[in-house]
Enzyme design. Structure first.
Site, PDB file in Angstrom:
ATOM      1  N   SER A 242       0.844  -1.191   0.000  1.00 17.54           N
ATOM      2  CA  SER A 242       0.000   0.000   0.000  1.00 17.54           C
ATOM      3  C   SER A 242       0.876   1.236   0.000  1.00 17.54           C
ATOM      4  O   SER A 242       2.074   1.170   0.289  1.00 17.54           O
ATOM      5  CB  SER A 242      -0.907   0.031   1.238  1.00 17.54           C
ATOM      6  N   SER A 280      -3.529  -3.723  -3.001  1.00 16.79           N
ATOM      7  CA  SER A 280      -2.790  -2.524  -2.615  1.00 16.79           C
ATOM      8  C   SER A 280      -3.758  -1.414  -2.247  1.00 16.79           C
ATOM      9  O   SER A 280      -4.642  -1.063  -3.019  1.00 16.79           O
ATOM     10  CB  SER A 280      -1.893  -2.074  -3.774  1.00 16.79           C
ATOM     11  N   ASP A 282      -4.153   2.282  -1.985  1.00 20.90           N
ATOM     12  CA  ASP A 282      -3.471   3.476  -2.495  1.00 20.90           C
ATOM     13  C   ASP A 282      -4.393   4.677  -2.333  1.00 20.90           C
ATOM     14  O   ASP A 282      -5.398   4.793  -3.047  1.00 20.90           O
ATOM     15  CB  ASP A 282      -3.102   3.285  -3.967  1.00 20.90           C
TER      16      ASP A 282
END
Length: 364
Positions: A242, A280, A282
């Site tokens: 991340s 992830s 983000d």
């Protein structure tokens, strides 16, 4: 490491501010509390948007969720009202609730009417999963660590494997906290600063791109197979880290414009080789130090002209470049760390001491 020594790759063409960090913008300060004790490799980082009380003098802000595999708190109200009410806190995934409690407690001490005669406060905490290096189940982050990081906020601050970045990994190497700033000329006589700070914990080594060069592929070829493919973000597994990207500017932007600015952090992230993978988280947040919004209704609202939309491209370019530089700065500032179960992340500087030669090689 001394950032002024420029012992890391320089990204882009725009000039930077004197500190080349988010602290080049307004009164912003940053502080850390770092836990580095065997299997406990974690911490808290705090970004203070101005020297006053952000509950009483709110900061205009907006966020973009590039990929929502994250467990942050406070984003819903930021999106609805377009302001920050506390300093911004970064920590590990399981520390979010504790740090939010610390933010609420600190705001109530400063303003005893919160939740009684005054409105409640919206804590804002972002996270990344540092469980490869840190024993995240130990729940080591305490409210005192938030207070320690807040008390330590200053203009100069350390980068790399510190604070919330202590246990983070990036492109199979040690990641963490990185920062940068870029100057944006919107007119010949009008210049603003855009600063970035990232909590970098993402990326697959073969995808790592530095200043437009396929750095990760070359590095993987140079390393022993065991080192090149070891770890959670290795070449043979999907991207599942991340990143939190914070952007600050002294340009007068409203929350709608700040949301647009926050989206451009994704351009800088993509340039380093991220594909915003399935696992992830983000998230990008942008805020302006050009004005504040009062909590108390008897205080006047700010009256100033926002930047004209046709002049915002220079800020977009600065946001992308500063975000890209901050990620590279996080990688190059981080020292190697050994943590939980003997897991280790090496410094990319140690793995590629010849990086200057690589980046100057026209055939690369």
């Amino acid at each position: 490491m001394d950032k002024q020594a420029q012992d890391f790759p320089r990204i882009g063409v725009l000039p930077s501010g004197p500190l080349d960090s988010i602290c080049d913008v307004g009164e912003i300060t940053v502080g850390h509390s770092t836990l580095a004790d065997g299997p406990l490799q974690t911490g808290v980082t705090v970004v203070r948007p101005h020297a006053g009380d952000p509950y009483l003098d709110k900061v205009p802000a907006a966020a973009t969720v590039l990929n929502g595999f994250g467990k942050s708190t406070g984003l819903v109200q930021v999106q609805e009202l377009g302001v920050l009410e506390t300093p911004i806190a970064l920590t590990n995934t399981f520390g979010v609730g504790t740090v939010a409690n610390a933010q609420i407690r600190a705001a109530c001490v400063a303003n005893p009417g919160i939740g009684r005669g005054l409105a409640t406060v919206n804590p804002l905490v972002f996270e990344c999963n540092d469980g490869f290096l840190n024993d995240i189940q130990a729940l080591a982050v305490q409210e005192s660590h938030y207070a320690e990081a807040l008390a330590a906020t200053d203009k100069p601050f350390e980068q790399g494997a510190v604070g919330a970045g202590r246990g983070m990994s990036c492109f199979s190497f040690k990641g963490g906290i990185g920062s940068a700033s870029r100057l944006a000329s919107v007119q010949p006589d009008q210049q603003y600063t855009v600063g970035a700070l990232v909590l970098a914990n993402f990326g697959r080594l073969p995808n790592l791109t530095v200043a437009g060069r396929p750095f990760g592929r070359r590095l993987a070829q140079q390393l022993d197979r065991g080192l090149a493919l070891a770890g959670e973000n290795a070449a043979i597994v999907p991207e599942k880290g991340s990143i939190i990207l914070l952007l600050a500017t002294d340009a007068p932007l409203d929350s709608r414009q700040l949301r647009r600015l926050s989206l451009r952090a994704g351009a800088g992230l993509a340039r380093t080789g991220s594909v915003f993978g399935h696992g992830s988280g983000d998230i990008a947040l942008a805020f302006s130090t050009a004005y504040t919004v009062p909590q108390l209704p008897e205080q006047p609202m700010p009256a100033l002209a926002m930047l004209h939309e046709t002049r915002i491209d220079a800020l977009f370019e600065a946001a992308a470049e500063a975000s890209e530089q901050a990620i590279i700065s996080a990688l190059w500032h981080a020292d190697g760390v050994t943590g939980r179960a003997g897991n280790h992340r090496s410094s990319i500087r140690d793995a590629a001491p010849q990086w200057r030669q690589w980046l100057s090689d026209t055939a690369f």
